[in-house]
Design a protein around this motif. Structure first.
Motif, PDB file in Angstrom:
ATOM      1  N   LYS A 239       0.832  -1.218   0.000  1.00  0.00           N
ATOM      2  CA  LYS A 239       0.000   0.000   0.000  1.00  0.00           C
ATOM      3  C   LYS A 239       0.859   1.257   0.000  1.00  0.00           C
ATOM      4  O   LYS A 239       0.629   2.187  -0.767  1.00  0.00           O
TER       5      LYS A 239
ATOM      6  N   ALA B  53       4.058   1.548  -0.775  1.00  0.00           N
ATOM      7  CA  ALA B  53       4.848   1.619  -2.017  1.00  0.00           C
ATOM      8  C   ALA B  53       3.986   2.218  -3.134  1.00  0.00           C
ATOM      9  O   ALA B  53       4.454   3.047  -3.931  1.00  0.00           O
TER      10      ALA B  53
ATOM     11  N   GLY C   8       3.610  -4.703   8.938  1.00  0.00           N
ATOM     12  CA  GLY C   8       3.453  -3.812  10.093  1.00  0.00           C
ATOM     13  C   GLY C   8       4.371  -2.606  10.057  1.00  0.00           C
ATOM     14  O   GLY C   8       4.779  -2.101  11.102  1.00  0.00           O
TER      15      GLY C   8
HETATM   16  N1  LIG Z   1       8.248  -7.370  -6.016  1.00  0.00           N
HETATM   17  C1  LIG Z   1       7.441  -6.404  -5.563  1.00  0.00           C
HETATM   18  N2  LIG Z   1       7.650  -5.868  -4.350  1.00  0.00           N
HETATM   19  C2  LIG Z   1       6.810  -4.896  -3.923  1.00  0.00           C
HETATM   20  C3  LIG Z   1       5.734  -4.426  -4.718  1.00  0.00           C
HETATM   21  N3  LIG Z   1       5.080  -3.459  -4.016  1.00  0.00           N
HETATM   22  C4  LIG Z   1       5.726  -3.331  -2.851  1.00  0.00           C
HETATM   23  N4  LIG Z   1       6.767  -4.179  -2.784  1.00  0.00           N
HETATM   24  C5  LIG Z   1       7.703  -4.350  -1.663  1.00  0.00           C
HETATM   25  O1  LIG Z   1       6.974  -4.935  -0.588  1.00  0.00           O
HETATM   26  C6  LIG Z   1       7.418  -4.449   0.662  1.00  0.00           C
HETATM   27  C7  LIG Z   1       6.236  -3.968   1.462  1.00  0.00           C
HETATM   28  O2  LIG Z   1       5.724  -2.789   0.905  1.00  0.00           O
HETATM   29  P1  LIG Z   1       4.942  -1.702   1.764  1.00  0.00           P
HETATM   30  O3  LIG Z   1       4.588  -0.595   0.825  1.00  0.00           O
HETATM   31  O4  LIG Z   1       5.684  -1.325   3.004  1.00  0.00           O
HETATM   32  O5  LIG Z   1       3.629  -2.522   2.176  1.00  0.00           O
HETATM   33  P2  LIG Z   1       2.395  -2.025   3.047  1.00  0.00           P
HETATM   34  O6  LIG Z   1       1.182  -2.653   2.458  1.00  0.00           O
HETATM   35  O7  LIG Z   1       2.385  -0.542   3.162  1.00  0.00           O
HETATM   36  O8  LIG Z   1       2.713  -2.708   4.457  1.00  0.00           O
HETATM   37  P3  LIG Z   1       2.212  -2.286   5.939  1.00  0.00           P
HETATM   38  O9  LIG Z   1       2.458  -0.838   6.114  1.00  0.00           O
HETATM   39  O10 LIG Z   1       3.057  -3.147   6.816  1.00  0.00           O
HETATM   40  O11 LIG Z   1       0.782  -2.657   6.008  1.00  0.00           O
HETATM   41  C8  LIG Z   1       8.462  -3.363   0.327  1.00  0.00           C
HETATM   42  O12 LIG Z   1       9.749  -3.939   0.464  1.00  0.00           O
HETATM   43  C9  LIG Z   1       8.177  -3.017  -1.120  1.00  0.00           C
HETATM   44  O13 LIG Z   1       9.338  -2.590  -1.828  1.00  0.00           O
HETATM   45  C10 LIG Z   1       5.537  -5.019  -6.020  1.00  0.00           C
HETATM   46  O14 LIG Z   1       4.620  -4.698  -6.772  1.00  0.00           O
HETATM   47  N5  LIG Z   1       6.423  -5.997  -6.370  1.00  0.00           N
END
Ligand SMILES: Nc1nc2c(ncn2[C@@H]2O[C@H](COP(=O)(O)OP(=O)(O)OP(=O)(O)O)[C@@H](O)[C@H]2O)c(=O)[nH]1
Ligand SMILES: [Mg+2]
Length: 288
Positions: A136, A138, A156
């Motif tokens: 989310k 990202a 988290g």
């Molecule tokens: N391969 C890949 N990695 C991704 C993608 N989107 C995000 N990531 C990676 O996944 C990890 C988690 O991404 P976040 O954006 O922190 O995820 P989030 O949903 O905000 O997580 P929380 O805040 O913990 O709920 C990071 O290391 C990103 O670089 C994608 O489309 N492909």
């Protein structure tokens, strides 16, 4: 399923859900984010309650982690249910323009509705909602075209609600991943564990690794899952087909080659290799 029960509901998520329920009525648009490897398990059971009658965009992130063929078959499946997901890779910025375009269309229709009711136009409020670690934050950084929120490789990371103002007349809300307080669907819970969408404290790693091998074995006959037996076997020098017969024997043998016989470390290595795409583009769920 004989793995120990997986449960995960850390305090920060409980707090965030409470705060979310206070702001949700002010939100105009929900951008729901799912994980392409497990698009069903990352569909939140209470989603309809959150969306209510707001606009909704379904984004399936991590499109780089499954094969294009699997995406095509998922699209057929979703279209047959009148759902039209937008696929993206938020890490590399693929598919972001389509999401921005769809958000803009939502904005126009919300603006028009306000005008027709004699109300003043204001920036629309969009919430990115989804399970932990699906990407989310990202995605928000990609939409904002700069790093405005923290995004990192563990469940988290986002702990608080944070509004981001965009020039396009959209205010984006980054929120911690949400998860049902009770993971009643234990098959889904296992998928979340395998994809690192819930914390490691929630499960016993060796049992989860064993279940992973069993899942691969079941998916091996499904072209959509994209399993390469050769790639996995070559990586560890132990034929994964042996694992299909007896997963714990496979882990023992791989552990003796790679982790000085430490099966716990080997289990961790196997799961980390999957999460880091060292085993290929494996989809844990395929359309039925
Ligand atoms: N391969 C890949 N990695 C991704 C993608 N989107 C995000 N990531 C990676 O996944 C990890 C988690 O991404 P976040 O954006 O922190 O995820 P989030 O949903 O905000 O997580 P929380 O805040 O913990 O709920 C990071 O290391 C990103 O670089 C994608 O489309 N492909
Ligand atoms: Mg986040």
């Amino acid at each position: 399923m004989d793995i120990p029960k997986i449960q995960w509901y850390p305090g920060h998520i409980a707090k965030a859900e409470k705060k979310l329920s206070e702001v949700i009525n002010r939100v105009d648009l929900v951008i729901e984010v799912r994980d392409a490897r497990i698009p069903l398990s990352t569909g939140h059971p209470h989603l309809d309650k959150w969306i209510n009658n707001k606009k909704h965009i379904l984004v399936i992130n991590r499109s780089d982690m499954i094969s294009p063929k699997t995406i095509t078959s998922w699209n057929k499946w979703f279209y047959s249910k009148n759902q039209y997901p937008l696929w993206c890779d938020a890490k590399r910025g693929v598919g972001i323009n389509e999401i921005c375009q769809s958000a803009k269309e939502s904005r126009f229709s919300i603006d028009n509705r306000r005008i027709s009711r004699g109300m003043r136009i204001r920036p629309i409020r969009a919430l990115t909602l989804g399970f932990p670690n699906v990407g989310k934050s990202a995605l928000i950084n990609r939409i904002a075209k700069k790093r405005v929120v923290d995004s990192a490789r563990k469940a988290g990371v986002t702990r608080n609600l944070r509004w981001i103002k965009l020039e396009s007349g959209i205010d984006l809300l980054d929120a911690p991943g949400v998860i049902p307080p009770n993971l009643e669907d234990q098959k889904a819970a296992l998928h979340l564990a395998l994809c690192d969408d819930i914390g490691e404290a929630a499960y016993e790693i060796e049992s989860v690794a064993i279940e992973f091998i069993k899942i691969i074995s079941t998916l091996n006959n499904d072209k959509n899952a994209n399993i390469s037996v050769k790639q996995i076997s070559n990586r560890y020098g132990v034929d994964i087909k042996k694992g299909f017969e007896c997963p714990s024997d496979w882990i023992n043998e791989a552990a003796s080659k790679h982790t000085s016989g430490d099966t716990r470390r080997m289990s961790h290595k196997l799961l980390e290799d999957y999460r880091n795409q060292m085993l290929g583009k494996i989809s844990l769920e395929v359309p039925q």
